[in-house]
Motif scaffolding. Sequence first.
Motif, PDB file in Angstrom:
ATOM      1  N   SER A  24       0.814  -1.219   0.000  1.00  0.00           N
ATOM      2  CA  SER A  24       0.000   0.000   0.000  1.00  0.00           C
ATOM      3  C   SER A  24       0.846   1.267   0.000  1.00  0.00           C
ATOM      4  O   SER A  24       0.337   2.342  -0.318  1.00  0.00           O
ATOM      5  CB  SER A  24      -0.933   0.001   1.215  1.00  0.00           C
ATOM      6  OG  SER A  24      -0.183  -0.130   2.411  1.00  0.00           O
ATOM      7  N   ASP A  48      -9.306  -6.907   7.091  1.00  0.00           N
ATOM      8  CA  ASP A  48      -9.227  -5.494   7.480  1.00  0.00           C
ATOM      9  C   ASP A  48     -10.426  -5.079   8.318  1.00  0.00           C
ATOM     10  O   ASP A  48     -11.543  -5.561   8.104  1.00  0.00           O
ATOM     11  CB  ASP A  48      -9.204  -4.598   6.226  1.00  0.00           C
ATOM     12  CG  ASP A  48      -7.913  -4.691   5.434  1.00  0.00           C
ATOM     13  OD1 ASP A  48      -6.896  -5.126   5.985  1.00  0.00           O
ATOM     14  OD2 ASP A  48      -7.936  -4.300   4.250  1.00  0.00           O
ATOM     15  N   ASP A  99      -7.799  -9.178   1.414  1.00  0.00           N
ATOM     16  CA  ASP A  99      -8.612  -8.009   1.081  1.00  0.00           C
ATOM     17  C   ASP A  99      -8.000  -7.283  -0.113  1.00  0.00           C
ATOM     18  O   ASP A  99      -6.776  -7.277  -0.276  1.00  0.00           O
ATOM     19  CB  ASP A  99      -8.664  -7.038   2.269  1.00  0.00           C
ATOM     20  CG  ASP A  99      -9.444  -7.592   3.448  1.00  0.00           C
ATOM     21  OD1 ASP A  99     -10.572  -8.061   3.225  1.00  0.00           O
ATOM     22  OD2 ASP A  99      -8.927  -7.548   4.575  1.00  0.00           O
ATOM     23  N   HIS A 114      -7.543  -2.027   1.837  1.00  0.00           N
ATOM     24  CA  HIS A 114      -6.357  -1.764   2.653  1.00  0.00           C
ATOM     25  C   HIS A 114      -6.163  -0.261   2.850  1.00  0.00           C
ATOM     26  O   HIS A 114      -5.866   0.196   3.957  1.00  0.00           O
ATOM     27  CB  HIS A 114      -5.096  -2.335   2.003  1.00  0.00           C
ATOM     28  CG  HIS A 114      -4.909  -3.806   2.148  1.00  0.00           C
ATOM     29  ND1 HIS A 114      -5.468  -4.563   3.155  1.00  0.00           N
ATOM     30  CD2 HIS A 114      -4.165  -4.669   1.409  1.00  0.00           C
ATOM     31  CE1 HIS A 114      -5.086  -5.823   3.023  1.00  0.00           C
ATOM     32  NE2 HIS A 114      -4.300  -5.909   1.965  1.00  0.00           N
ATOM     33  N   LEU A 146       0.653  -2.558   3.825  1.00  0.00           N
ATOM     34  CA  LEU A 146      -0.285  -3.670   3.687  1.00  0.00           C
ATOM     35  C   LEU A 146      -0.202  -4.198   2.262  1.00  0.00           C
ATOM     36  O   LEU A 146      -0.050  -3.432   1.314  1.00  0.00           O
ATOM     37  CB  LEU A 146      -1.710  -3.217   4.001  1.00  0.00           C
ATOM     38  CG  LEU A 146      -1.928  -2.646   5.406  1.00  0.00           C
ATOM     39  CD1 LEU A 146      -3.351  -2.131   5.564  1.00  0.00           C
ATOM     40  CD2 LEU A 146      -1.609  -3.674   6.475  1.00  0.00           C
ATOM     41  N   SER A 182      -2.044  -6.852  -0.627  1.00  0.00           N
ATOM     42  CA  SER A 182      -3.246  -7.589  -0.998  1.00  0.00           C
ATOM     43  C   SER A 182      -2.853  -8.912  -1.643  1.00  0.00           C
ATOM     44  O   SER A 182      -2.067  -8.941  -2.587  1.00  0.00           O
ATOM     45  CB  SER A 182      -4.076  -6.759  -1.974  1.00  0.00           C
ATOM     46  OG  SER A 182      -5.215  -7.481  -2.362  1.00  0.00           O
TER      47      SER A 182
END
Length: 154
Positions: free
Chosen positions: A16, A38, A70, A75, A88, A90
């Motif tokens: 992220s 999340d 997720d 995120h 974060l 995914s």
Amino acid sequence: MIEVGQKAPQLKIATSDGETVDLAAPGAPLVLYFYPKDDTPGCTREAVDFTTLTEEFRKAGAKIVGVSRDPMARHVKFATKYGLKVALASDEDGRVSDAFGTWGEKSLYGRKYMGMARATFLIGSDGIVKRVWPKVKVAGHAEEVLAAVRELAA
């Protein structure tokens, strides 16, 4: 599940914070923690705990990446809502959680379903798994991982 002494899988994950992390050659110690979802109580507490210690992990030379299935948009929303400072990633296609062995059958109130196990891996800069926490209890976990990172750096 991947064990201590094994090489991390030859996978790269986008985070992220706009980085791509090479799990097999992270270049610095990497705390890779897997969590179910999340914005749920335990997952939020874990992310906030790691966020609180982000500067201490940075001083010890380690990066933290949280992984769930997720989507990245969720995120971003999660990180914004709680002011998270941890990256974060995914894993919507499941390739990372499958490679680490964190996706499997779970049971809740007698109902069986597939889900993410809460687990953490400390990967050395050489890509070798140095520590594994296979069944994480959130309370005190971030502090325990930080102690292991400091021990690795010493």
